[in-house]
Design a protein around this motif. Structure first.
Motif, PDB file in Angstrom:
ATOM      1  N   ALA A  70     -63.783 -14.328  50.454  1.00 41.64           N
ATOM      2  CA  ALA A  70     -64.135 -15.683  50.047  1.00 41.64           C
ATOM      3  C   ALA A  70     -63.896 -15.906  48.560  1.00 41.64           C
ATOM      4  CB  ALA A  70     -65.595 -15.980  50.382  1.00 41.64           C
ATOM      5  N   VAL A  71     -63.855 -14.858  47.741  1.00 46.05           N
ATOM      6  CA  VAL A  71     -63.647 -14.977  46.302  1.00 46.05           C
ATOM      7  C   VAL A  71     -62.300 -14.359  45.949  1.00 46.05           C
ATOM      8  CG1 VAL A  71     -64.550 -14.434  44.014  1.00 46.05           C
ATOM      9  CG2 VAL A  71     -66.139 -14.793  45.908  1.00 46.05           C
ATOM     10  N   ILE A  72     -61.464 -15.128  45.236  1.00 44.81           N
ATOM     11  CA  ILE A  72     -60.148 -14.643  44.816  1.00 44.81           C
ATOM     12  C   ILE A  72     -60.049 -14.792  43.299  1.00 44.81           C
ATOM     13  CG2 ILE A  72     -57.656 -14.944  44.985  1.00 44.81           C
ATOM     14  CD1 ILE A  72     -58.199 -16.179  47.779  1.00 44.81           C
ATOM     15  N   TYR A  73     -59.900 -13.649  42.611  1.00 42.68           N
ATOM     16  CA  TYR A  73     -59.764 -13.621  41.158  1.00 42.68           C
ATOM     17  C   TYR A  73     -58.298 -13.426  40.785  1.00 42.68           C
ATOM     18  CZ  TYR A  73     -64.815 -12.914  40.822  1.00 42.68           C
ATOM     19  OH  TYR A  73     -66.175 -13.059  40.892  1.00 42.68           O
ATOM     20  N   SER A  74     -57.843 -14.086  39.708  1.00 47.63           N
ATOM     21  CA  SER A  74     -56.499 -13.828  39.196  1.00 47.63           C
ATOM     22  C   SER A  74     -56.492 -12.459  38.503  1.00 47.63           C
ATOM     23  CB  SER A  74     -56.075 -14.942  38.223  1.00 47.63           C
ATOM     24  OG  SER A  74     -56.871 -14.915  37.052  1.00 47.63           O
ATOM     25  N   ARG A  75     -55.324 -11.991  38.094  1.00 47.46           N
ATOM     26  CA  ARG A  75     -55.187 -10.646  37.516  1.00 47.46           C
ATOM     27  C   ARG A  75     -55.964 -10.443  36.224  1.00 47.46           C
ATOM     28  NH1 ARG A  75     -48.889  -9.027  38.163  1.00 47.46           N
ATOM     29  NH2 ARG A  75     -48.731  -9.578  40.357  1.00 47.46           N
ATOM     30  N   SER A  95     -61.318 -18.489  42.514  1.00 46.78           N
ATOM     31  CA  SER A  95     -61.595 -19.480  43.555  1.00 46.78           C
ATOM     32  C   SER A  95     -62.579 -18.893  44.548  1.00 46.78           C
ATOM     33  CB  SER A  95     -60.308 -19.868  44.284  1.00 46.78           C
ATOM     34  OG  SER A  95     -59.459 -20.578  43.433  1.00 46.78           O
ATOM     35  N   PHE A  96     -63.491 -19.737  44.991  1.00 49.18           N
ATOM     36  CA  PHE A  96     -64.522 -19.340  45.941  1.00 49.18           C
ATOM     37  C   PHE A  96     -64.516 -20.341  47.089  1.00 49.18           C
ATOM     38  CE2 PHE A  96     -69.160 -19.655  47.109  1.00 49.18           C
ATOM     39  CZ  PHE A  96     -69.210 -18.474  47.815  1.00 49.18           C
ATOM     40  N   THR A  97     -64.265 -19.862  48.300  1.00 46.46           N
ATOM     41  CA  THR A  97     -64.270 -20.714  49.478  1.00 46.46           C
ATOM     42  C   THR A  97     -65.551 -20.451  50.256  1.00 46.46           C
ATOM     43  OG1 THR A  97     -61.865 -20.672  49.547  1.00 46.46           O
ATOM     44  CG2 THR A  97     -63.006 -21.324  51.574  1.00 46.46           C
ATOM     45  N   HIS A 151     -65.455 -25.746  51.780  1.00 45.49           N
ATOM     46  CA  HIS A 151     -65.055 -26.216  50.451  1.00 45.49           C
ATOM     47  C   HIS A 151     -64.493 -25.057  49.637  1.00 45.49           C
ATOM     48  CE1 HIS A 151     -67.158 -29.997  51.110  1.00 45.49           C
ATOM     49  NE2 HIS A 151     -68.145 -29.282  51.614  1.00 45.49           N
ATOM     50  N   THR A 152     -63.737 -25.403  48.584  1.00 50.08           N
ATOM     51  CA  THR A 152     -63.247 -24.419  47.634  1.00 50.08           C
ATOM     52  C   THR A 152     -63.622 -24.861  46.231  1.00 50.08           C
ATOM     53  OG1 THR A 152     -61.397 -23.808  49.054  1.00 50.08           O
ATOM     54  CG2 THR A 152     -61.223 -23.214  46.730  1.00 50.08           C
ATOM     55  N   LEU A 153     -64.273 -23.959  45.502  1.00 50.16           N
ATOM     56  CA  LEU A 153     -64.655 -24.183  44.112  1.00 50.16           C
ATOM     57  C   LEU A 153     -63.752 -23.286  43.263  1.00 50.16           C
ATOM     58  CD1 LEU A 153     -66.890 -25.574  42.335  1.00 50.16           C
ATOM     59  CD2 LEU A 153     -68.033 -23.372  42.371  1.00 50.16           C
ATOM     60  N   THR A 154     -63.051 -23.862  42.300  1.00 54.20           N
ATOM     61  CA  THR A 154     -62.134 -23.109  41.449  1.00 54.20           C
ATOM     62  C   THR A 154     -62.516 -23.289  39.995  1.00 54.20           C
ATOM     63  OG1 THR A 154     -60.336 -23.430  43.035  1.00 54.20           O
ATOM     64  CG2 THR A 154     -59.709 -22.793  40.800  1.00 54.20           C
ATOM     65  N   ALA A 170     -72.081 -13.566  40.407  1.00 52.02           N
ATOM     66  CA  ALA A 170     -71.983 -13.873  41.840  1.00 52.02           C
ATOM     67  C   ALA A 170     -71.806 -15.364  42.055  1.00 52.02           C
ATOM     68  CB  ALA A 170     -73.261 -13.417  42.551  1.00 52.02           C
ATOM     69  N   PHE A 171     -71.212 -15.682  43.185  1.00 53.78           N
ATOM     70  CA  PHE A 171     -71.222 -17.035  43.704  1.00 53.78           C
ATOM     71  C   PHE A 171     -72.258 -17.023  44.829  1.00 53.78           C
ATOM     72  CE2 PHE A 171     -67.076 -16.721  41.831  1.00 53.78           C
ATOM     73  CZ  PHE A 171     -66.852 -17.983  41.308  1.00 53.78           C
ATOM     74  N   ALA A 172     -72.997 -18.085  44.972  1.00 55.61           N
ATOM     75  CA  ALA A 172     -74.019 -18.122  46.012  1.00 55.61           C
ATOM     76  C   ALA A 172     -73.959 -19.451  46.759  1.00 55.61           C
ATOM     77  CB  ALA A 172     -75.410 -17.958  45.401  1.00 55.61           C
ATOM     78  N   VAL A 173     -73.977 -19.369  48.075  1.00 54.67           N
ATOM     79  CA  VAL A 173     -74.125 -20.584  48.858  1.00 54.67           C
ATOM     80  C   VAL A 173     -75.612 -20.812  49.024  1.00 54.67           C
ATOM     81  CG1 VAL A 173     -71.891 -20.509  50.005  1.00 54.67           C
ATOM     82  CG2 VAL A 173     -73.798 -19.286  51.007  1.00 54.67           C
TER      83      VAL A 173
END
Length: 175
Positions: A70-75, A95-97, A151-154, A170-173
């Motif tokens: 769910a979380v994608i970090y750039s390099r 980005s966090f979906t 949703h996606t939060l970037t 962390a990202f938290a829903v």
């Protein structure tokens, strides 16, 4: 007149513990809640003579994101010893979906951090400011309610003078 209030929290039905008090002109209290727990937050007001009112309770569920993908970090991001993901680089993205009614970001705020452009489902929303006049402290740095659904939060780290960078725990829903 209300002269103060006591705030307590109970995690997962456990004992209530004081997490702060509000007195005088201090009308806000910030607390960081760990994902994956259900909390009961209660507040009790006190008048200027010391008499207490009844407890008023609210329920909060802080869910952890399901699935590491769910979380994608750039390099440009690296992982610190405590698991915090950090970057000193302007332009770095994460980005966090998620599927929920609200999302929050637990991040460090402090003198070494800058700002980030925030996009919700591709639309620019207010900028996240992680800069503060104190040493780094963990905070619920961002929270937004959204309509139910996926949703996606970037975040895109901005160049902000000498304060470029971010550290996200962390990202938290939130429910």
């Amino acid at each position: 007149a209300v002269c103060g209030s006591t705030v307590q929290a109970s995690a997962d039905g456990g004992r209530y513990q004081i997490i702060g008090s509000v007195t005088g002109t201090r009308r806000r209290l910030r607390a960081v809640l760990a994902p994956g727990h259900a909390y009961d937050i209660r507040v009790r007001a006190r008048d200027c003579r010391g008499a207490h009112g009844p407890w008023q309770t609210s329920h909060v569920l802080v869910r952890a994101a399901s699935g590491a993908s769910a979380v994608i970090y750039s390099r440009a991001w690296y992982t610190a010893q405590d698991g915090t993901r950090a970057t000193p680089a302007a332009g770095a993205r994460v980005s966090f979906t998620f599927s929920a009614d609200a999302v929050g970001i637990l991040a460090m705020r402090g003198w070494a951090f800058g700002t980030a452009a925030v996009y919700l489902d591709g639309e620019r929303v207010p900028t996240l400011d992680l800069h503060a006049a104190h040493r780094a402290r963990l905070a619920l740095a961002y929270r937004v309610a959204v309509p139910s659904g996926r949703h996606t939060l970037t975040l895109r780290i901005l160049r902000d003078g000498g304060h470029t960078g971010a550290a996200i725990r962390a990202f938290a829903v939130l429910g």
